[in-house]
Design a protein around this motif. Structure first.
Motif, PDB file in Angstrom:
ATOM      1  N   SER A  27      53.138  14.464  -2.692  1.00  0.00           N
ATOM      2  CA  SER A  27      52.023  14.469  -3.657  1.00  0.00           C
ATOM      3  C   SER A  27      52.586  14.663  -5.059  1.00  0.00           C
ATOM      4  N   ARG A  28      51.849  14.229  -6.067  1.00  0.00           N
ATOM      5  CA  ARG A  28      52.241  14.462  -7.461  1.00  0.00           C
ATOM      6  C   ARG A  28      51.295  15.502  -8.039  1.00  0.00           C
TER       7      ARG A  28
ATOM      8  N   ASP B   1      55.303  20.430 -18.356  1.00  0.00           N
ATOM      9  CA  ASP B   1      55.736  19.028 -18.239  1.00  0.00           C
ATOM     10  C   ASP B   1      55.938  18.416 -19.627  1.00  0.00           C
TER      11      ASP B   1
END
Ligand SMILES: Cc1cc2nc3c(=O)[nH]c(=O)nc-3n(C[C@H](O)[C@H](O)[C@H](O)COP(=O)(O)O)c2cc1C
Length: 408
Positions: free
Chosen positions: A169-170, A177
């Motif tokens: 999954s992302r 980030d």
């Protein structure tokens, strides 16, 4: 007088080639090579050429037990013994040999692993214009590298049957980030505006400052920092070449991790300018500008940074725990790598450009800051500061995160 062998000695049979006109005229390529022995002893500034008779003598001697020099002279001749004493491969107990003996004793006291110390000594540069050499060889661009070396090993590495792969999954993006994505090695610093003192101090505090302290045992305090460190020993010191920071005199400094302060250090301009004299393009530069340039192997795109941080472990602090240990030097290098990444991210978070390089002239840096290379010495140089408005030197920013508001 008594003698013994220096602490660490590694003998390298090296094929040395040179050009001879006679060899060309008699129908060959002109390149003549011969085998030579080189003795690597890490407390010496360079490997020493030795011959087969020297090897026989050195192979007889212990690095621990002293023997009478007279015995050795009888077996091998006084000239040979004297030559090896002068070179520092043999250590003598009397006054004329005090300098070589002290260098050897200082080396022993640090508890280096033998091969690690030889590798460390062999990887130190003195006055190398690496950027100039790469440019002259046409290897500065990806195209130049591809032409010289062919294609590199593949960018992605496949193992096993790709059909068995498990998709992951992302996660949703967070502010972290944004910091990670905005980091790009900066090769375009703004050379006109000084770096604000508050930003300078904040980056140093986050990277090198002590965040806490624990008493491990009597006379054994342990610092907490933002990067991990093997054995919690934090052996790496930060030495600074400050070129353009608001309110700070340009010059050399040592960062004091305990009280978050700068210690000014002397700048020996005469000595540095004498070194500059060896580089035609650098002769009219000031001492500090030359030092910044030579520190990063002639890479002007890094020397332009308003501040350069030399990351220099005190090896003996790590080796106090990891005595003569084959992995201890590796741990020092990893510590420096962690500090550099923390520096790059801390600078990025403040909108600053930053870099790390290992293409450094260790000897020049050691001379400038009074380091020995054996007790303490640089493994990498970082820098940070404001980015320029326009990109003159290539940066890897395909998604335009670092350069979103600027021109290329
Ligand atoms: C240990 C190390 C040494 C480096 N040395 C140099 C160097 O000497 N010169 C340079 O221009 N970049 C140097 N770099 C930067 C790399 O070229 C850069 O990380 C790489 O091109 C990827 O780009 P990025 O950092 O923007 O993601 C070095 C990076 C690391 C980690």
């Amino acid at each position: 007088m008594r003698v013994r062998r220096c602490a660490v000695l590694w003998l390298e049979p090296r094929e040395v080639a040179h050009f001879e006109l006679d060899a060309l005229l008699s129908g060959g390529t002109g390149v003549v090579s011969r085998m030579q022995w080189f003795a690597h002893a890490p407390q010496l500034p360079a490997p020493v050429e030795v011959d087969a008779d020297d090897l026989a003598l050195l192979g007889e001697l212990s690095p621990l037990d002293w023997i009478a020099a007279a015995q050795l002279r009888e077996r091998h001749g006084a000239a040979r013994v004297r030559g090896l004493l002068v070179a520092g491969l043999l250590v003598g107990s009397t006054k004329p040999w005090a300098a070589q003996r002290e260098a050897d004793e200082c080396f022993r006291s640090q508890r280096w692993h033998g091969l690690a110390s030889v590798w460390h000594a062999a990887s130190r540069w003195d006055g190398i214009d690496a950027a100039g050499e790469v440019e002259a060889a046409g290897m500065r661009t990806a195209q130049g590298l591809r032409e010289a070396y062919g294609a590199p090993p593949p960018m992605l590495h496949e193992r096993g049957d790709a059909k068995a792969r498990i998709a992951l999954s992302r996660a949703g993006r967070t502010a972290f980030d944004d910091v990670l994505d905005a980091r790009a090695t900066c090769r375009n610093f703004d050379t006109t505006r000084p770096l604000p003192l508050t930003l300078f101090a904040q980056v140093l505090e986050r990277v090198f400052g002590a965040r806490g302290r624990v008493r491990g045992a009597d006379d054994f305090d342990v610092l907490k920092k933002t990067s991990p460190s093997g054995g919690a020993l934090h052996p790496t010191e930060c030495y600074l070449i400050v070129r353009k920071v608001e309110g700070l005199q340009p010059g050399l400094y040592h960062y004091r991790a305990g009280d978050h302060a700068l210690q000014p250090l002397p700048l020996d301009e005469t000595r540095i300018l004498a070194d500059a004299g060896r580089h035609a393009s650098m002769q009219d530069k000031g001492a500090l500008d030359f030092l910044a340039w030579i520190a990063v192997g002639g890479q002007q795109w890094f020397a332009d940074a308003p501040v350069l941080c030399v990351l220099a472990p005190r090896f003996g602090r790590n080796f106090w725990k990891y005595r003569n240990h084959p992995k201890a030097y590796r741990v020092c290098i990893l510590d420096v790598g962690h500090l550099s990444q923390t520096l790059l991210l801390s600078a990025t978070e403040q909108g600053l450009g930053s870099f790390v390089t290992a293409a450094i002239n260790e000897f020049d840096i050691e001379r400038a800051f009074g380091l020995t290379g054996i007790v303490d010495g640089p493994l990498a140089v970082c820098g940070f500061g404001m980015r320029a408005e326009a990109m003159q030197t290539y940066e890897l920013d395909p998604n335009r995160k670092a350069w979103s508001h600027r021109t290329e």
